[in-house]
Design a protein around this motif. Structure first.
Motif, PDB file in Angstrom:
ATOM      1  N   LEU A 270      -1.377 125.454  24.324  1.00 53.26           N
ATOM      2  CA  LEU A 270      -0.642 126.402  25.157  1.00 53.26           C
ATOM      3  C   LEU A 270       0.019 125.733  26.348  1.00 53.26           C
ATOM      4  N   SER A 271      -0.582 124.630  26.835  1.00 53.77           N
ATOM      5  CA  SER A 271      -0.031 123.928  27.989  1.00 53.77           C
ATOM      6  C   SER A 271      -0.250 122.436  27.807  1.00 53.77           C
ATOM      7  N   ASP A 272       0.303 121.651  28.740  1.00 54.80           N
ATOM      8  CA  ASP A 272       0.156 120.194  28.661  1.00 54.80           C
ATOM      9  C   ASP A 272      -0.881 119.676  29.646  1.00 54.80           C
ATOM     10  N   LYS A 273      -1.842 120.527  30.044  1.00 56.46           N
ATOM     11  CA  LYS A 273      -2.858 120.123  31.022  1.00 56.46           C
ATOM     12  C   LYS A 273      -3.654 118.911  30.572  1.00 56.46           C
ATOM     13  N   ALA A 274      -3.860 118.760  29.268  1.00 53.12           N
ATOM     14  CA  ALA A 274      -4.684 117.656  28.759  1.00 53.12           C
ATOM     15  C   ALA A 274      -3.853 116.470  28.279  1.00 53.12           C
ATOM     16  N   LEU A 275      -2.561 116.442  28.589  1.00 56.05           N
ATOM     17  CA  LEU A 275      -1.683 115.420  28.031  1.00 56.05           C
ATOM     18  C   LEU A 275      -2.130 114.002  28.399  1.00 56.05           C
ATOM     19  N   ALA A 276      -2.546 113.790  29.642  1.00 58.52           N
ATOM     20  CA  ALA A 276      -2.961 112.449  30.052  1.00 58.52           C
ATOM     21  C   ALA A 276      -4.144 111.966  29.222  1.00 58.52           C
ATOM     22  N   SER A 277      -5.096 112.859  28.961  1.00 57.05           N
ATOM     23  CA  SER A 277      -6.249 112.497  28.139  1.00 57.05           C
ATOM     24  C   SER A 277      -5.845 112.240  26.699  1.00 57.05           C
ATOM     25  N   LEU A 278      -4.952 113.056  26.172  1.00 55.73           N
ATOM     26  CA  LEU A 278      -4.512 112.900  24.788  1.00 55.73           C
ATOM     27  C   LEU A 278      -3.776 111.584  24.578  1.00 55.73           C
ATOM     28  N   ARG A 279      -3.015 111.170  25.565  1.00 60.42           N
ATOM     29  CA  ARG A 279      -2.257 109.925  25.434  1.00 60.42           C
ATOM     30  C   ARG A 279      -3.152 108.689  25.328  1.00 60.42           C
ATOM     31  N   SER A 280      -4.416 108.821  25.720  1.00 58.22           N
ATOM     32  CA  SER A 280      -5.337 107.684  25.609  1.00 58.22           C
ATOM     33  C   SER A 280      -5.887 107.518  24.196  1.00 58.22           C
ATOM     34  N   ILE A 281      -5.584 108.449  23.292  1.00 51.16           N
ATOM     35  CA  ILE A 281      -6.092 108.410  21.919  1.00 51.16           C
ATOM     36  C   ILE A 281      -5.204 107.505  21.075  1.00 51.16           C
TER      37      ILE A 281
END
Length: 376
Positions: free
Chosen positions: A138-149
């Protein structure tokens, strides 16, 4: 009620009056007050929460303050075996799914719909090192964490129908039950697949997970039969539809195609929701009686435990948990203890279905505390 059923689209929803007096809980394990509405379709047996203005406002409030796994260090909740061994839920699911992806070879593209903070995607990255991984939220709140995958490519916050990419695999791991229109979500997810792509869905099983009925932001409460009807009506062929991969959950694997929908048995839904509501009232009564102890605790710190805590707040002295990421922390100043640290002569209520609570209490019987299990 002027609402149509999520599965069969008939205007035959029957509310269950006894549900409204039960306290509730959010899917991120925070107590929530009563006055909820749950209904069952008298045509197909689908159990659901009508999306009226009150419910829509409630879920906005839930998601505005959402804190997944706040009780610990943010780590995914593990699943415990009867012996006490544990493993992350998503890793067990991914191990099961990867066995069924061999036809795609060592490279492919996958999207996790409702990816959250990326718990499933991290396990996919380990199990499928050559794959490209996308997420939808729904939002990009977790984008920084996802980019570490490793292998992560894109996070889409647009409607599913607008996502331009096509996938070998689309997953919906504990997201479909949240969605206001689950039929449209399944239909759009199928359209994201390549011609031989697979859709993987994991949802709670209301037949074996009665506490799921109490979750404010879960709109749909599936049985294998009602999930089968939903996906078949949206054009999915069913390869797997079982509740044996993980306890208390339904696993679906399918592709674009045709499968005959399961026969509608409205009496099943009525029976399940009636017996579940009665049992939840009985659990609340038994826990209230047990809480008369001068030293009272609740086993666990997740959905069912936090539901009880919302009803018994001032009577609760501590929580007991086997999740190492939570032990040593507290909830509202009440400590989360390891089983070995349970106070002597205390009473601990175990808010689990009897088939699970019984073996657990037997395993902990050496401890100097009285464990109380729910009624049958």
């Amino acid at each position: 009620m002027n609402f149509v059923c999520l599965v069969c689209q008939n205007s035959t929803l029957q509310p269950i009056p006894e549900f409204s007096s039960l306290p509730r809980v959010t899917s991120d394990c925070k107590p929530w007050p009563n006055s909820g509405v749950v209904a069952v379709c008298e045509s197909c047996g689908m159990i659901q929460k009508p999306a009226d203005k009150k419910w829509l406002q409630e879920i906005r409030e839930v998601y505005d303050a959402y804190e997944l796994f706040y009780q610990g260090d943010g780590s995914e909740q593990p699943i415990f075996s009867p012996s006490g061994a544990s493993a992350p839920r998503s890793r067990l699911l991914i191990d099961y799914l990867v066995e069924r992806l061999s036809r795609y070879g060592s490279h492919g593209r996958l999207i996790d719909i409702g990816c959250g903070t990326g718990a499933a995607l991290r396990n996919f990255a380990t199990a499928l090192p050559g794959w490209s991984l996308d997420g939808s939220e729904l939002s990009d709140k977790a984008l920084a964490s996802l980019r570490s995958i490793k292998g992560f490519c894109e996070l889409y916050t647009m409607p599913l129908a607008q996502i331009p990419q096509r996938y070998d695999v689309a997953t919906m791991i504990h997201s479909l039950e949240h969605i206001v229109d689950p039929a449209a979500a399944v239909r759009d997810a199928l359209l994201l697949l390549k011609s031989d792509g697979s859709l993987f869905v994991q949802v709670p099983d209301i037949e074996t997970s009665p506490f799921d009925l109490l979750v404010v932001d879960h709109r749909s409460h599936f049985t294998r039969k009602t999930l089968g009807m939903l996906v078949a009506r949206q054009g999915a062929g069913v390869d797997v539809l079982v509740n044996t991969v993980l306890p208390k959950e339904i696993t679906f694997v399918g592709r674009r195609g045709t499968s005959p929908p399961a026969s509608a048995l409205p009496s099943d839904g009525i029976r399940i929701v009636d017996s579940t509501v009665r049992w939840l009232h009985a659990v609340l009564s038994a826990a209230s009686e047990a809480s008369r102890s001068s030293s009272f605790g609740i086993f666990g710190s997740s959905i069912s435990a936090m539901w009880l805590y919302g009803a018994l707040r001032e009577r609760v002295c501590f929580f007991l948990d086997e999740d190492k990421s939570r032990i040593g922390r507290d909830i509202d100043g009440k400590p989360i203890l390891a089983p070995a640290d349970v106070p002597a002569n205390s009473t601990v209520f175990v808010p689990l279905v009897p088939a699970v609570a019984g073996p657990l209490v037997q395993r902990l019987s050496r401890l100097q505390a009285t464990f109380v299990v729910p009624p049958q």
